[in-house]
Design a protein around this motif. Structure first.
Motif, PDB file in Angstrom:
ATOM      1  N   MET A   1      10.787  -0.610 -14.702  1.00  0.00           N
ATOM      2  CA  MET A   1      10.328  -1.674 -13.805  1.00  0.00           C
ATOM      3  C   MET A   1       9.205  -1.156 -12.909  1.00  0.00           C
ATOM      4  O   MET A   1       9.353  -0.119 -12.252  1.00  0.00           O
ATOM      5  N   ILE A   2       8.101  -1.860 -12.907  1.00  0.00           N
ATOM      6  CA  ILE A   2       6.936  -1.481 -12.101  1.00  0.00           C
ATOM      7  C   ILE A   2       7.005  -2.215 -10.769  1.00  0.00           C
ATOM      8  O   ILE A   2       7.203  -3.432 -10.736  1.00  0.00           O
ATOM      9  N   THR A   3       6.815  -1.492  -9.687  1.00  0.00           N
ATOM     10  CA  THR A   3       6.883  -2.082  -8.356  1.00  0.00           C
ATOM     11  C   THR A   3       5.484  -2.254  -7.793  1.00  0.00           C
ATOM     12  O   THR A   3       4.687  -1.308  -7.788  1.00  0.00           O
ATOM     13  N   LEU A   4       5.194  -3.464  -7.318  1.00  0.00           N
ATOM     14  CA  LEU A   4       3.868  -3.809  -6.825  1.00  0.00           C
ATOM     15  C   LEU A   4       3.957  -4.417  -5.432  1.00  0.00           C
ATOM     16  O   LEU A   4       5.033  -4.773  -4.960  1.00  0.00           O
ATOM     17  N   ALA A   5       2.782  -4.563  -4.812  1.00  0.00           N
ATOM     18  CA  ALA A   5       2.668  -5.311  -3.562  1.00  0.00           C
ATOM     19  C   ALA A   5       1.495  -6.270  -3.681  1.00  0.00           C
ATOM     20  O   ALA A   5       0.489  -5.951  -4.323  1.00  0.00           O
ATOM     21  N   MET A   6       1.629  -7.440  -3.065  1.00  0.00           N
ATOM     22  CA  MET A   6       0.520  -8.387  -2.957  1.00  0.00           C
ATOM     23  C   MET A   6      -0.185  -8.100  -1.644  1.00  0.00           C
ATOM     24  O   MET A   6       0.431  -8.135  -0.579  1.00  0.00           O
ATOM     25  N   VAL A   7      -1.470  -7.787  -1.727  1.00  0.00           N
ATOM     26  CA  VAL A   7      -2.242  -7.428  -0.538  1.00  0.00           C
ATOM     27  C   VAL A   7      -3.349  -8.467  -0.354  1.00  0.00           C
ATOM     28  O   VAL A   7      -4.401  -8.390  -0.976  1.00  0.00           O
ATOM     29  N   ALA A  64       3.617   1.211  -7.010  1.00  0.00           N
ATOM     30  CA  ALA A  64       2.655   1.846  -7.917  1.00  0.00           C
ATOM     31  C   ALA A  64       1.279   1.198  -7.872  1.00  0.00           C
ATOM     32  O   ALA A  64       0.272   1.857  -8.124  1.00  0.00           O
ATOM     33  N   GLY A  65       1.240  -0.092  -7.561  1.00  0.00           N
ATOM     34  CA  GLY A  65      -0.030  -0.792  -7.592  1.00  0.00           C
ATOM     35  C   GLY A  65      -0.040  -1.975  -6.661  1.00  0.00           C
ATOM     36  O   GLY A  65       1.010  -2.437  -6.180  1.00  0.00           O
ATOM     37  N   VAL A  66      -1.240  -2.491  -6.411  1.00  0.00           N
ATOM     38  CA  VAL A  66      -1.398  -3.632  -5.514  1.00  0.00           C
ATOM     39  C   VAL A  66      -2.266  -4.700  -6.173  1.00  0.00           C
ATOM     40  O   VAL A  66      -3.123  -4.398  -7.010  1.00  0.00           O
ATOM     41  N   ILE A  67      -2.031  -5.937  -5.776  1.00  0.00           N
ATOM     42  CA  ILE A  67      -2.815  -7.076  -6.234  1.00  0.00           C
ATOM     43  C   ILE A  67      -3.570  -7.589  -5.018  1.00  0.00           C
ATOM     44  O   ILE A  67      -2.960  -8.098  -4.070  1.00  0.00           O
ATOM     45  N   MET A  89      -4.902  -0.902  -8.955  1.00  0.00           N
ATOM     46  CA  MET A  89      -5.255  -2.143  -8.270  1.00  0.00           C
ATOM     47  C   MET A  89      -5.873  -3.202  -9.176  1.00  0.00           C
ATOM     48  O   MET A  89      -6.714  -2.918 -10.019  1.00  0.00           O
ATOM     49  N   PHE A  90      -5.391  -4.414  -8.968  1.00  0.00           N
ATOM     50  CA  PHE A  90      -6.048  -5.618  -9.475  1.00  0.00           C
ATOM     51  C   PHE A  90      -6.778  -6.215  -8.289  1.00  0.00           C
ATOM     52  O   PHE A  90      -6.160  -6.490  -7.245  1.00  0.00           O
ATOM     53  N   VAL A  91      -8.091  -6.420  -8.432  1.00  0.00           N
ATOM     54  CA  VAL A  91      -8.893  -6.993  -7.360  1.00  0.00           C
ATOM     55  C   VAL A  91      -9.534  -8.274  -7.885  1.00  0.00           C
ATOM     56  O   VAL A  91     -10.287  -8.235  -8.861  1.00  0.00           O
ATOM     57  N   GLU A  92      -9.242  -9.393  -7.235  1.00  0.00           N
ATOM     58  CA  GLU A  92      -9.810 -10.661  -7.683  1.00  0.00           C
ATOM     59  C   GLU A  92     -11.331 -10.614  -7.650  1.00  0.00           C
ATOM     60  O   GLU A  92     -11.934  -9.903  -6.853  1.00  0.00           O
ATOM     61  N   LYS A  93     -11.952 -11.353  -8.552  1.00  0.00           N
ATOM     62  CA  LYS A  93     -13.415 -11.393  -8.613  1.00  0.00           C
ATOM     63  C   LYS A  93     -13.962 -12.270  -7.492  1.00  0.00           C
ATOM     64  O   LYS A  93     -13.261 -13.175  -7.026  1.00  0.00           O
ATOM     65  N   PRO A  94     -15.204 -12.018  -7.069  1.00  0.00           N
ATOM     66  CA  PRO A  94     -16.015 -10.843  -7.379  1.00  0.00           C
ATOM     67  C   PRO A  94     -15.494  -9.617  -6.643  1.00  0.00           C
ATOM     68  O   PRO A  94     -14.842  -9.746  -5.598  1.00  0.00           O
ATOM     69  N   LEU A  95     -15.787  -8.441  -7.167  1.00  0.00           N
ATOM     70  CA  LEU A  95     -15.308  -7.221  -6.532  1.00  0.00           C
ATOM     71  C   LEU A  95     -15.839  -7.108  -5.113  1.00  0.00           C
ATOM     72  O   LEU A  95     -15.080  -6.807  -4.185  1.00  0.00           O
ATOM     73  N   GLY A  96     -17.148  -7.342  -4.923  1.00  0.00           N
ATOM     74  CA  GLY A  96     -17.740  -7.162  -3.604  1.00  0.00           C
ATOM     75  C   GLY A  96     -18.540  -8.354  -3.149  1.00  0.00           C
ATOM     76  O   GLY A  96     -18.843  -9.269  -3.917  1.00  0.00           O
ATOM     77  N   MET A  97     -18.916  -8.328  -1.885  1.00  0.00           N
ATOM     78  CA  MET A  97     -19.790  -9.352  -1.323  1.00  0.00           C
ATOM     79  C   MET A  97     -21.205  -9.224  -1.870  1.00  0.00           C
ATOM     80  O   MET A  97     -21.979 -10.178  -1.853  1.00  0.00           O
ATOM     81  N   SER A  98     -21.546  -8.025  -2.349  1.00  0.00           N
ATOM     82  CA  SER A  98     -22.884  -7.766  -2.879  1.00  0.00           C
ATOM     83  C   SER A  98     -22.799  -6.657  -3.907  1.00  0.00           C
ATOM     84  O   SER A  98     -21.767  -5.976  -4.031  1.00  0.00           O
ATOM     85  N   GLY A  99     -23.911  -6.440  -4.613  1.00  0.00           N
ATOM     86  CA  GLY A  99     -23.969  -5.362  -5.581  1.00  0.00           C
ATOM     87  C   GLY A  99     -23.754  -3.984  -4.973  1.00  0.00           C
ATOM     88  O   GLY A  99     -22.959  -3.188  -5.499  1.00  0.00           O
ATOM     89  N   PRO A 100     -24.431  -3.657  -3.854  1.00  0.00           N
ATOM     90  CA  PRO A 100     -24.267  -2.314  -3.275  1.00  0.00           C
ATOM     91  C   PRO A 100     -22.841  -1.999  -2.837  1.00  0.00           C
ATOM     92  O   PRO A 100     -22.346  -0.895  -3.073  1.00  0.00           O
ATOM     93  N   ASP A 101     -22.148  -2.962  -2.183  1.00  0.00           N
ATOM     94  CA  ASP A 101     -20.788  -2.607  -1.758  1.00  0.00           C
ATOM     95  C   ASP A 101     -19.825  -2.577  -2.945  1.00  0.00           C
ATOM     96  O   ASP A 101     -18.862  -1.806  -2.960  1.00  0.00           O
ATOM     97  N   ALA A 102     -20.100  -3.370  -3.997  1.00  0.00           N
ATOM     98  CA  ALA A 102     -19.291  -3.278  -5.210  1.00  0.00           C
ATOM     99  C   ALA A 102     -19.486  -1.918  -5.877  1.00  0.00           C
ATOM    100  O   ALA A 102     -18.524  -1.296  -6.351  1.00  0.00           O
ATOM    101  N   LYS A 103     -20.710  -1.442  -5.901  1.00  0.00           N
ATOM    102  CA  LYS A 103     -20.988  -0.127  -6.489  1.00  0.00           C
ATOM    103  C   LYS A 103     -20.299   0.977  -5.706  1.00  0.00           C
ATOM    104  O   LYS A 103     -19.738   1.919  -6.292  1.00  0.00           O
ATOM    105  N   ALA A 104     -20.313   0.873  -4.377  1.00  0.00           N
ATOM    106  CA  ALA A 104     -19.642   1.875  -3.544  1.00  0.00           C
ATOM    107  C   ALA A 104     -18.142   1.890  -3.814  1.00  0.00           C
ATOM    108  O   ALA A 104     -17.522   2.959  -3.914  1.00  0.00           O
TER     109      ALA A 104
END
Length: 332
Positions: A1-7, A64-67, A89-104
Protein backbone atom coordinates in the motif's frame (compact mmCIF):
# COMPACT_ATOMS: atom_id res chain seq x y z
CA UNK A 1 0.00 0.00 0.00
CA UNK A 2 1.39 3.37 -1.07
CA UNK A 3 0.77 6.29 1.27
CA UNK A 4 0.24 9.74 -0.21
CA UNK A 5 -0.79 13.25 0.78
CA UNK A 6 -2.87 15.79 -1.12
CA UNK A 7 -1.02 19.10 -1.07
CA UNK A 8 -3.29 21.86 -2.33
CA UNK A 9 -6.69 21.03 -3.76
CA UNK A 10 -7.65 24.11 -5.75
CA UNK A 11 -7.73 22.67 -9.27
CA UNK A 12 -10.96 21.84 -11.09
CA UNK A 13 -9.68 18.29 -11.65
CA UNK A 14 -9.49 17.52 -7.92
CA UNK A 15 -13.02 16.01 -7.58
CA UNK A 16 -12.12 13.52 -10.31
CA UNK A 17 -8.78 12.79 -8.65
CA UNK A 18 -10.54 12.10 -5.35
CA UNK A 19 -12.73 9.52 -7.11
CA UNK A 20 -9.65 7.93 -8.67
CA UNK A 21 -7.85 7.75 -5.34
CA UNK A 22 -10.88 6.33 -3.54
CA UNK A 23 -11.27 3.62 -6.19
CA UNK A 24 -7.64 2.47 -6.06
CA UNK A 25 -6.88 -0.48 -3.76
CA UNK A 26 -3.10 0.02 -3.85
CA UNK A 27 -2.89 3.58 -2.50
CA UNK A 28 -4.23 5.54 0.44
CA UNK A 29 -4.24 9.24 1.18
CA UNK A 30 -3.12 9.86 4.74
CA UNK A 31 -3.80 13.58 4.92
CA UNK A 32 -4.71 16.76 3.06
CA UNK A 33 -3.24 20.25 3.26
CA UNK A 34 -4.55 23.44 1.71
CA UNK A 35 -4.08 27.10 2.59
CA UNK A 36 -7.89 27.23 2.62
CA UNK A 37 -8.76 25.28 5.78
CA UNK A 38 -12.40 24.75 4.78
CA UNK A 39 -11.37 23.28 1.42
CA UNK A 40 -8.82 21.01 3.09
CA UNK A 41 -11.45 19.78 5.56
CA UNK A 42 -13.99 19.04 2.82
CA UNK A 43 -11.48 17.14 0.72
CA UNK A 44 -10.15 15.22 3.71
CA UNK A 45 -13.71 14.13 4.48
CA UNK A 46 -14.15 12.98 0.87
CA UNK A 47 -10.92 11.00 1.09
CA UNK A 48 -11.71 9.71 4.62
CA UNK A 49 -8.46 11.04 6.03
CA UNK A 50 -7.12 13.83 8.25
CA UNK A 51 -5.90 17.33 7.54
CA UNK A 52 -2.28 18.22 8.29
CA UNK A 53 0.19 21.07 8.21
CA UNK A 54 2.97 21.06 5.64
CA UNK A 55 5.86 20.28 8.04
CA UNK A 56 3.99 17.14 9.14
CA UNK A 57 3.74 15.98 5.53
CA UNK A 58 7.34 16.74 4.59
CA UNK A 59 8.68 15.03 7.74
CA UNK A 60 6.46 11.94 7.66
CA UNK A 61 8.52 8.98 6.40
CA UNK A 62 5.34 6.99 5.74
CA UNK A 63 4.23 9.46 3.05
CA UNK A 64 5.97 8.39 -0.17
CA UNK A 65 4.49 10.96 -2.50
CA UNK A 66 2.31 14.03 -2.81
CA UNK A 67 -0.35 15.22 -5.24
CA UNK A 68 0.04 18.96 -5.78
CA UNK A 69 -3.10 20.61 -7.15
CA UNK A 70 -2.79 24.08 -5.68
CA UNK A 71 -3.19 27.36 -7.53
CA UNK A 72 -0.36 27.51 -10.05
CA UNK A 73 1.35 30.43 -8.31
CA UNK A 74 1.80 28.18 -5.25
CA UNK A 75 3.44 25.32 -7.17
CA UNK A 76 7.05 26.42 -6.87
CA UNK A 77 7.43 26.56 -3.06
CA UNK A 78 5.46 23.33 -2.68
CA UNK A 79 7.51 21.55 -5.36
CA UNK A 80 10.81 22.71 -3.88
CA UNK A 81 9.78 21.54 -0.41
CA UNK A 82 8.57 18.19 -1.76
CA UNK A 83 11.85 17.68 -3.61
CA UNK A 84 13.85 18.52 -0.48
CA UNK A 85 11.78 15.96 1.44
CA UNK A 86 12.36 13.38 -1.34
CA UNK A 87 8.66 12.92 -1.99
CA UNK A 88 7.53 11.59 -5.36
CA UNK A 89 5.18 14.13 -6.87
CA UNK A 90 2.26 14.58 -9.21
CA UNK A 91 1.98 18.27 -10.08
CA UNK A 92 -1.08 19.48 -11.96
CA UNK A 93 -0.41 21.28 -15.23
CA UNK A 94 1.03 23.72 -15.99
CA UNK A 95 4.11 23.03 -13.91
CA UNK A 96 5.00 26.72 -13.54
CA UNK A 97 3.67 30.21 -13.99
CA UNK A 98 6.31 30.68 -16.69
CA UNK A 99 9.01 28.83 -18.58
CA UNK A 100 11.90 29.99 -16.34
CA UNK A 101 10.31 28.94 -13.05
CA UNK A 102 9.22 25.62 -14.58
CA UNK A 103 12.80 25.02 -15.70
CA UNK A 104 14.10 25.85 -12.22
CA UNK A 105 11.66 23.36 -10.68
CA UNK A 106 12.64 20.72 -13.23
CA UNK A 107 16.29 20.98 -12.23
CA UNK A 108 15.46 20.58 -8.53
CA UNK A 109 13.12 17.63 -9.14
CA UNK A 110 15.70 15.90 -11.34
CA UNK A 111 18.40 16.36 -8.73
CA UNK A 112 16.10 14.95 -6.03
CA UNK A 113 15.77 11.70 -7.98
CA UNK A 114 12.04 11.34 -7.32
CA UNK A 115 9.29 10.15 -9.64
CA UNK A 116 7.33 12.93 -11.33
CA UNK A 117 4.14 13.21 -13.31
CA UNK A 118 1.96 16.08 -14.48
CA UNK A 119 -1.67 16.33 -15.55
CA UNK A 120 -1.34 15.42 -19.24
CA UNK A 121 -3.71 12.52 -19.85
CA UNK A 122 -4.03 12.38 -23.65
CA UNK A 123 -0.97 10.22 -24.38
CA UNK A 124 -2.99 7.16 -23.45
CA UNK A 125 -5.58 7.81 -26.20
CA UNK A 126 -5.59 5.00 -28.81
CA UNK A 127 -5.70 7.42 -31.77
CA UNK A 128 -2.66 9.40 -30.62
CA UNK A 129 -0.73 6.23 -29.77
CA UNK A 130 -1.50 4.93 -33.27
CA UNK A 131 -0.43 8.16 -34.98
CA UNK A 132 2.86 8.17 -33.06
CA UNK A 133 3.52 4.59 -34.17
CA UNK A 134 2.70 5.38 -37.81
CA UNK A 135 4.96 8.45 -37.78
CA UNK A 136 7.81 6.20 -36.62
CA UNK A 137 7.04 3.80 -39.48
CA UNK A 138 6.95 6.57 -42.11
CA UNK A 139 3.27 6.20 -43.01
CA UNK A 140 2.78 9.96 -43.41
CA UNK A 141 5.90 10.71 -45.45
CA UNK A 142 7.16 14.23 -44.77
CA UNK A 143 4.81 15.77 -42.23
CA UNK A 144 3.77 19.26 -43.29
CA UNK A 145 0.97 20.27 -40.92
CA UNK A 146 -0.49 19.40 -37.52
CA UNK A 147 -3.48 20.92 -35.79
CA UNK A 148 -4.74 20.40 -32.26
CA UNK A 149 -7.92 21.78 -30.73
CA UNK A 150 -9.18 21.52 -27.16
CA UNK A 151 -12.32 23.57 -26.57
CA UNK A 152 -15.33 23.42 -24.28
CA UNK A 153 -18.15 25.65 -23.00
CA UNK A 154 -16.70 26.47 -19.58
CA UNK A 155 -17.19 30.22 -19.87
CA UNK A 156 -20.61 29.81 -21.50
CA UNK A 157 -21.68 27.60 -18.60
CA UNK A 158 -20.07 29.65 -15.84
CA UNK A 159 -17.89 26.78 -14.68
CA UNK A 160 -15.39 29.15 -13.11
CA UNK A 161 -17.83 31.51 -11.41
CA UNK A 162 -17.37 30.23 -7.86
CA UNK A 163 -14.76 27.92 -6.29
CA UNK A 164 -12.56 27.74 -9.40
CA UNK A 165 -12.64 31.47 -10.08
CA UNK A 166 -8.88 31.63 -9.38
CA UNK A 167 -8.31 29.89 -12.74
CA UNK A 168 -9.48 33.09 -14.46
CA UNK A 169 -7.11 35.27 -12.39
CA UNK A 170 -3.82 35.30 -14.31
CA UNK A 171 -1.89 36.35 -11.19
CA UNK A 172 -2.79 32.96 -9.70
CA UNK A 173 -3.14 30.74 -12.77
CA UNK A 174 -0.56 32.20 -15.15
CA UNK A 175 -2.88 31.54 -18.10
CA UNK A 176 -6.54 31.55 -19.07
CA UNK A 177 -8.40 29.26 -21.44
CA UNK A 178 -5.58 28.91 -23.93
CA UNK A 179 -3.00 27.80 -21.40
CA UNK A 180 -5.47 25.75 -19.38
CA UNK A 181 -6.86 23.67 -22.25
CA UNK A 182 -4.34 24.18 -25.03
CA UNK A 183 -1.49 22.67 -23.07
CA UNK A 184 -3.03 19.17 -23.37
CA UNK A 185 -2.92 19.16 -27.17
CA UNK A 186 0.37 21.06 -27.15
CA UNK A 187 1.82 18.11 -25.25
CA UNK A 188 0.51 15.72 -27.91
CA UNK A 189 1.80 17.83 -30.80
CA UNK A 190 5.31 18.03 -29.33
CA UNK A 191 5.19 14.35 -28.33
CA UNK A 192 4.47 13.51 -31.97
CA UNK A 193 6.71 15.97 -33.83
CA UNK A 194 9.45 17.09 -31.45
CA UNK A 195 10.78 20.55 -30.65
CA UNK A 196 9.18 23.84 -31.62
CA UNK A 197 11.51 26.38 -33.22
CA UNK A 198 9.33 29.51 -32.94
CA UNK A 199 5.76 30.46 -32.13
CA UNK A 200 3.18 33.21 -32.05
CA UNK A 201 -0.53 33.48 -31.32
CA UNK A 202 -3.70 35.49 -30.96
CA UNK A 203 -5.90 35.71 -27.85
CA UNK A 204 -9.28 37.27 -27.13
CA UNK A 205 -11.52 37.81 -24.09
CA UNK A 206 -14.38 36.12 -25.96
CA UNK A 207 -17.63 36.50 -24.03
CA UNK A 208 -15.82 38.71 -21.48
CA UNK A 209 -17.44 36.74 -18.67
CA UNK A 210 -14.01 36.68 -17.02
CA UNK A 211 -12.42 40.09 -17.31
CA UNK A 212 -8.67 40.20 -17.80
CA UNK A 213 -8.55 36.57 -18.88
CA UNK A 214 -8.46 35.22 -22.42
CA UNK A 215 -11.34 32.85 -23.10
CA UNK A 216 -10.25 31.89 -26.62
CA UNK A 217 -6.93 31.67 -28.46
CA UNK A 218 -5.00 30.26 -31.40
CA UNK A 219 -1.30 29.43 -31.51
CA UNK A 220 0.91 29.09 -34.57
CA UNK A 221 4.16 27.14 -34.42
CA UNK A 222 7.07 26.27 -36.66
CA UNK A 223 8.50 22.91 -35.62
CA UNK A 224 12.20 22.20 -35.89
CA UNK A 225 11.44 19.52 -38.50
CA UNK A 226 9.76 22.14 -40.72
CA UNK A 227 6.13 21.25 -40.01
CA UNK A 228 3.65 24.02 -39.27
CA UNK A 229 1.39 23.59 -36.25
CA UNK A 230 -1.78 25.37 -35.18
CA UNK A 231 -3.36 25.03 -31.76
CA UNK A 232 -6.84 26.15 -30.69
CA UNK A 233 -8.22 26.36 -27.17
CA UNK A 234 -11.37 27.97 -25.84
CA UNK A 235 -13.91 28.09 -23.03
CA UNK A 236 -16.44 29.60 -25.47
CA UNK A 237 -17.27 26.65 -27.77
CA UNK A 238 -20.41 24.52 -27.83
CA UNK A 239 -18.42 21.61 -29.27
CA UNK A 240 -14.97 20.67 -30.50
CA UNK A 241 -15.85 18.82 -33.70
CA UNK A 242 -12.34 18.36 -35.18
CA UNK A 243 -9.84 18.16 -32.33
CA UNK A 244 -6.92 16.75 -34.32
CA UNK A 245 -5.41 16.75 -37.82
CA UNK A 246 -2.02 15.60 -39.07
CA UNK A 247 -1.07 15.81 -42.75
CA UNK A 248 1.96 14.71 -44.72
CA UNK A 249 3.07 13.95 -48.25
CA UNK A 250 2.07 10.27 -47.97
CA UNK A 251 -0.83 10.28 -45.54
CA UNK A 252 -3.12 12.06 -43.13
CA UNK A 253 -5.01 11.39 -39.91
CA UNK A 254 -7.90 13.26 -38.37
CA UNK A 255 -10.46 12.98 -35.59
CA UNK A 256 -13.95 14.22 -36.54
CA UNK A 257 -16.82 14.08 -34.05
CA UNK A 258 -15.18 11.25 -32.14
CA UNK A 259 -14.29 9.17 -35.21
CA UNK A 260 -10.68 8.56 -36.27
CA UNK A 261 -9.85 8.58 -40.01
CA UNK A 262 -6.53 7.44 -41.48
CA UNK A 263 -5.23 7.51 -45.02
CA UNK A 264 -1.78 6.43 -46.15
CA UNK A 265 -0.25 5.47 -49.45
CA UNK A 266 1.99 3.10 -47.50
CA UNK A 267 -0.59 1.19 -45.44
CA UNK A 268 -2.86 -1.35 -47.09
CA UNK A 269 -6.54 -0.57 -46.68
CA UNK A 270 -5.94 2.92 -45.29
CA UNK A 271 -8.02 4.86 -47.81
CA UNK A 272 -9.57 7.28 -45.28
CA UNK A 273 -13.12 6.60 -46.47
CA UNK A 274 -14.37 4.96 -43.29
CA UNK A 275 -13.36 5.31 -39.63
CA UNK A 276 -10.14 3.43 -38.89
CA UNK A 277 -10.70 1.10 -35.96
CA UNK A 278 -7.46 -0.90 -35.89
CA UNK A 279 -6.15 1.03 -32.90
CA UNK A 280 -4.13 0.01 -29.87
CA UNK A 281 -5.85 -0.28 -26.53
CA UNK A 282 -5.91 2.80 -24.29
CA UNK A 283 -3.33 2.91 -21.52
CA UNK A 284 -3.24 4.65 -18.17
CA UNK A 285 -2.07 8.25 -18.21
CA UNK A 286 -2.19 11.31 -16.00
CA UNK A 287 -2.73 10.57 -12.31
CA UNK A 288 -3.40 6.86 -12.89
CA UNK A 289 0.00 6.39 -14.54
CA UNK A 290 1.69 8.17 -11.61
CA UNK A 291 -0.03 5.80 -9.19
CA UNK A 292 0.93 2.83 -11.40
CA UNK A 293 4.57 3.97 -11.37
CA UNK A 294 4.56 4.20 -7.57
CA UNK A 295 3.05 0.72 -7.47
CA UNK A 296 6.01 -0.56 -9.51
CA UNK A 297 4.17 -1.28 -12.74
CA UNK A 298 6.89 -1.27 -15.40
CA UNK A 299 4.52 -0.22 -18.20
CA UNK A 300 3.54 3.03 -16.44
CA UNK A 301 3.93 5.98 -18.83
CA UNK A 302 5.20 9.18 -17.22
CA UNK A 303 5.74 12.66 -18.64
CA UNK A 304 9.26 13.69 -17.69
CA UNK A 305 9.73 16.89 -15.73
CA UNK A 306 11.90 18.22 -18.57
CA UNK A 307 8.98 17.65 -20.96
CA UNK A 308 6.61 19.48 -18.60
CA UNK A 309 8.98 22.44 -18.32
CA UNK A 310 9.43 22.57 -22.09
CA UNK A 311 5.68 22.80 -22.64
CA UNK A 312 5.73 25.80 -20.30
CA UNK A 313 8.46 27.38 -22.44
CA UNK A 314 6.51 26.88 -25.68
CA UNK A 315 3.37 28.31 -24.08
CA UNK A 316 5.41 31.32 -22.99
CA UNK A 317 6.47 31.89 -26.59
CA UNK A 318 2.88 31.71 -27.87
CA UNK A 319 1.65 34.17 -25.24
CA UNK A 320 4.57 36.52 -25.86
CA UNK A 321 3.95 36.33 -29.60
CA UNK A 322 0.28 37.17 -29.09
CA UNK A 323 1.17 40.12 -26.85
CA UNK A 324 3.93 41.52 -29.07
CA UNK A 325 2.32 40.52 -32.39
CA UNK A 326 5.51 38.86 -33.57
CA UNK A 327 7.23 35.48 -33.78
CA UNK A 328 9.15 34.39 -30.68
CA UNK A 329 11.97 31.83 -30.62
CA UNK A 330 11.48 29.01 -28.12
CA UNK A 331 14.26 28.76 -25.56
CA UNK A 332 14.68 25.29 -24.12
Amino acid sequence: MITLAMVGGAHIHVPGFINTLNNRKDVRVKCVWDHDAARAKAQAEALKCATAELPQIWNDPEIAGVIICSETQRHQPLVLAAAKAKKHMFVEKPLGMSGPDAKAMAEVITNAGVKFQTGYFRRGDPAFRFVRQQIAEGAFGKITRIRGSNCHSGALGGWFDTEWRWMTDLSQSGAGAFGDLGTHLLDIMIWLLGDVQSATGAMDNGTARYNGCEEVGEGLMRFANGAIGTLAASWDDLEDSQPFLLSGTEGCATVIKGQFYFRSNKVQGADGKEPWTKLPAPIASGLDSFLDALAGKSEAQLVTVQEAAYRNAVMDAIYQGASKKTWVNVVK
